[in-house]
Design a protein around this motif. Sequence first.
Motif, mmCIF file in Angstrom:
data_model
loop_
_atom_site.group_PDB
_atom_site.id
_atom_site.type_symbol
_atom_site.label_atom_id
_atom_site.label_comp_id
_atom_site.label_asym_id
_atom_site.label_seq_id
_atom_site.Cartn_x
_atom_site.Cartn_y
_atom_site.Cartn_z
ATOM 1 N N PHE A 122 0.574 -1.269 -0.272
ATOM 2 C CA PHE A 122 -0.216 -0.007 -0.076
ATOM 3 C C PHE A 122 0.620 1.565 0.089
ATOM 4 C CE2 PHE A 122 -3.475 -2.577 2.683
ATOM 5 C CZ PHE A 122 -4.114 -2.343 0.931
ATOM 6 N N ASP A 123 0.266 2.301 -0.507
ATOM 7 C CA ASP A 123 0.590 3.146 -0.968
ATOM 8 C C ASP A 123 -0.003 4.146 0.213
ATOM 9 O OD1 ASP A 123 2.282 6.039 -1.054
ATOM 10 O OD2 ASP A 123 1.775 6.365 -3.149
ATOM 11 N N CYS A 124 -0.154 5.193 1.297
ATOM 12 C CA CYS A 124 -0.469 5.480 1.667
ATOM 13 C C CYS A 124 -0.553 7.824 1.769
ATOM 14 C CB CYS A 124 -1.041 5.309 3.698
ATOM 15 S SG CYS A 124 -0.670 3.370 3.152
ATOM 16 N N GLY A 125 0.959 8.098 0.914
ATOM 17 C CA GLY A 125 1.089 9.040 0.794
ATOM 18 C C GLY A 125 1.535 9.522 1.696
ATOM 19 N N ILE A 126 1.579 10.392 2.490
ATOM 20 C CA ILE A 126 1.876 11.101 3.106
ATOM 21 C C ILE A 126 2.346 10.286 4.571
ATOM 22 C CG2 ILE A 126 2.031 13.450 2.870
ATOM 23 C CD1 ILE A 126 0.262 13.808 5.444
ATOM 24 N N TYR A 127 2.119 9.267 4.855
ATOM 25 C CA TYR A 127 2.040 8.349 6.378
ATOM 26 C C TYR A 127 2.679 7.218 5.658
ATOM 27 C CZ TYR A 127 -2.075 11.781 7.766
ATOM 28 O OH TYR A 127 -2.257 12.766 7.913
ATOM 29 N N GLY A 128 3.828 7.116 4.692
ATOM 30 C CA GLY A 128 4.292 5.770 4.551
ATOM 31 C C GLY A 128 4.019 5.197 3.753
ATOM 32 N N SER A 129 4.439 3.846 3.072
ATOM 33 C CA SER A 129 4.252 3.033 2.377
ATOM 34 C C SER A 129 4.863 1.190 2.985
ATOM 35 C CB SER A 129 4.006 3.441 0.841
ATOM 36 O OG SER A 129 5.846 3.912 0.823
ATOM 37 N N SER A 183 2.701 -2.202 8.091
ATOM 38 C CA SER A 183 3.841 -1.704 7.717
ATOM 39 C C SER A 183 3.657 -0.194 7.334
ATOM 40 C CB SER A 183 5.254 -2.780 7.782
ATOM 41 O OG SER A 183 5.320 -2.555 6.325
ATOM 42 N N ALA A 184 2.852 -0.041 6.028
ATOM 43 C CA ALA A 184 2.426 0.844 5.311
ATOM 44 C C ALA A 184 2.522 2.398 6.592
ATOM 45 C CB ALA A 184 1.858 1.098 5.180
ATOM 46 N N ILE A 185 1.748 1.800 8.095
ATOM 47 C CA ILE A 185 1.326 3.237 8.385
ATOM 48 C C ILE A 185 1.673 2.655 10.069
ATOM 49 C CG2 ILE A 185 -0.591 4.258 9.104
ATOM 50 C CD1 ILE A 185 -1.727 3.356 6.864
ATOM 51 N N SER A 206 -14.136 -1.340 13.672
ATOM 52 C CA SER A 206 -13.632 -1.045 14.815
ATOM 53 C C SER A 206 -13.338 -1.644 15.601
ATOM 54 C CB SER A 206 -14.397 0.761 15.331
ATOM 55 O OG SER A 206 -15.466 -0.146 15.527
ATOM 56 N N ALA A 207 -12.216 -3.048 15.260
ATOM 57 C CA ALA A 207 -12.823 -3.802 16.487
ATOM 58 C C ALA A 207 -10.980 -4.216 16.601
ATOM 59 C CB ALA A 207 -12.677 -5.179 16.089
ATOM 60 N N ASN A 208 -9.724 -2.853 16.091
ATOM 61 C CA ASN A 208 -8.396 -2.980 16.281
ATOM 62 C C ASN A 208 -7.762 -3.176 18.258
ATOM 63 O OD1 ASN A 208 -9.087 0.299 16.794
ATOM 64 N ND2 ASN A 208 -7.265 0.109 17.629
ATOM 65 N N PRO A 209 -6.755 -3.976 17.962
ATOM 66 C CA PRO A 209 -6.270 -3.793 19.024
ATOM 67 C C PRO A 209 -5.620 -2.543 19.606
ATOM 68 C CG PRO A 209 -4.849 -5.073 17.936
ATOM 69 C CD PRO A 209 -5.817 -4.419 16.906
ATOM 70 N N ALA A 210 -4.965 -2.829 21.092
ATOM 71 C CA ALA A 210 -4.408 -1.881 21.318
ATOM 72 C C ALA A 210 -2.880 -1.389 20.540
ATOM 73 C CB ALA A 210 -3.904 -1.613 22.910
ATOM 74 N N ILE A 211 -2.862 -0.410 19.857
ATOM 75 C CA ILE A 211 -0.978 -0.193 18.840
ATOM 76 C C ILE A 211 -0.415 0.926 19.602
ATOM 77 C CG2 ILE A 211 -0.419 0.536 16.617
ATOM 78 C CD1 ILE A 211 -3.559 0.253 15.890
ATOM 79 N N PRO A 212 0.931 -0.201 20.462
ATOM 80 C CA PRO A 212 1.501 0.927 21.068
ATOM 81 C C PRO A 212 2.402 1.730 19.974
ATOM 82 C CG PRO A 212 2.269 -1.656 21.292
ATOM 83 C CD PRO A 212 0.835 -1.205 20.406
ATOM 84 N N ALA A 213 3.070 3.353 20.630
ATOM 85 C CA ALA A 213 3.867 3.906 19.575
ATOM 86 C C ALA A 213 4.489 3.188 19.330
ATOM 87 C CB ALA A 213 4.058 5.476 21.143
ATOM 88 N N GLY A 214 4.756 3.671 17.677
ATOM 89 C CA GLY A 214 5.440 3.273 16.999
ATOM 90 C C GLY A 214 5.474 1.762 15.980
ATOM 91 N N SER A 215 4.116 1.574 16.495
ATOM 92 C CA SER A 215 4.246 0.185 16.265
ATOM 93 C C SER A 215 3.060 0.027 14.343
ATOM 94 C CB SER A 215 3.326 -1.420 16.929
ATOM 95 O OG SER A 215 4.312 -0.873 18.446
ATOM 96 N N PRO A 216 3.130 -1.137 13.985
ATOM 97 C CA PRO A 216 2.154 -1.399 12.544
ATOM 98 C C PRO A 216 0.874 -1.274 13.066
ATOM 99 C CG PRO A 216 3.742 -2.823 12.225
ATOM 100 C CD PRO A 216 4.309 -2.422 14.288
ATOM 101 N N VAL A 217 0.038 -0.477 12.400
ATOM 102 C CA VAL A 217 -1.598 -0.379 12.505
ATOM 103 C C VAL A 217 -1.766 -1.667 12.133
ATOM 104 C CG1 VAL A 217 -3.204 0.431 11.643
ATOM 105 C CG2 VAL A 217 -1.563 1.741 12.018
ATOM 106 N N SER A 218 -2.784 -2.406 13.512
ATOM 107 C CA SER A 218 -3.712 -3.402 12.885
ATOM 108 C C SER A 218 -4.780 -3.105 12.597
ATOM 109 C CB SER A 218 -3.324 -4.271 13.987
ATOM 110 O OG SER A 218 -3.988 -5.419 13.202
ATOM 111 N N THR A 219 -6.252 -3.333 11.577
ATOM 112 C CA THR A 219 -7.446 -3.114 11.972
ATOM 113 C C THR A 219 -8.902 -3.849 13.282
ATOM 114 O OG1 THR A 219 -8.242 -4.550 10.097
ATOM 115 C CG2 THR A 219 -6.720 -2.596 9.473
#
Length: 152
Positions: free
Chosen positions: A37-44, A65-67, A97-110
């Motif tokens: 994925f390409d997420c623009g200014i948020y990363g890829s 890992s894109a975000i 909107s059932a994401n797990p807790a996401i620590p700072a710096g970690s990849p996003v999980s939906t």
Amino acid sequence: MRHGTRRIAICSALAAGALALAPTAEAVTPTTATVSFDCGIYGSGSATLTATQSGTSAAITLSTSAITAPINVGANTVTSTLTLTKNGSGSVNFTGSANPAIPAGSPVSTGQLKGTVAAGDSLVAKSLKIVVMGITVTCNATSTQSPGPFVF
């Protein structure tokens, strides 16, 4: 002895009938796929998608890992919509909107994104929209889904 044999026969017939009436487990193939994925200014980066199915209900969990989370993100606070191309022409959305807790710096999980499918549907990830704390991030697929589409 005749009563015991008769009971066994009746119990066996009831068990067979119950199995015949039980819902069959549907199987999606493959169960796991990757896409970039390409997420623009948020990363890829790459994303792993894991699909499950129960009848016409399906769920896809996506981790990418894109975000990465800039700060700690609480569980069930990210709204996600995964858009998939359906059978080569239409599209279908999986949301949640059932994401797990996401620590700072970690990849996003939906967490689980839920949608409806029909037998024979072939789905390929096309885009992902994530809303975190009022910020909307839109990601577009930049590679083909590997090893191929999810077939339900």
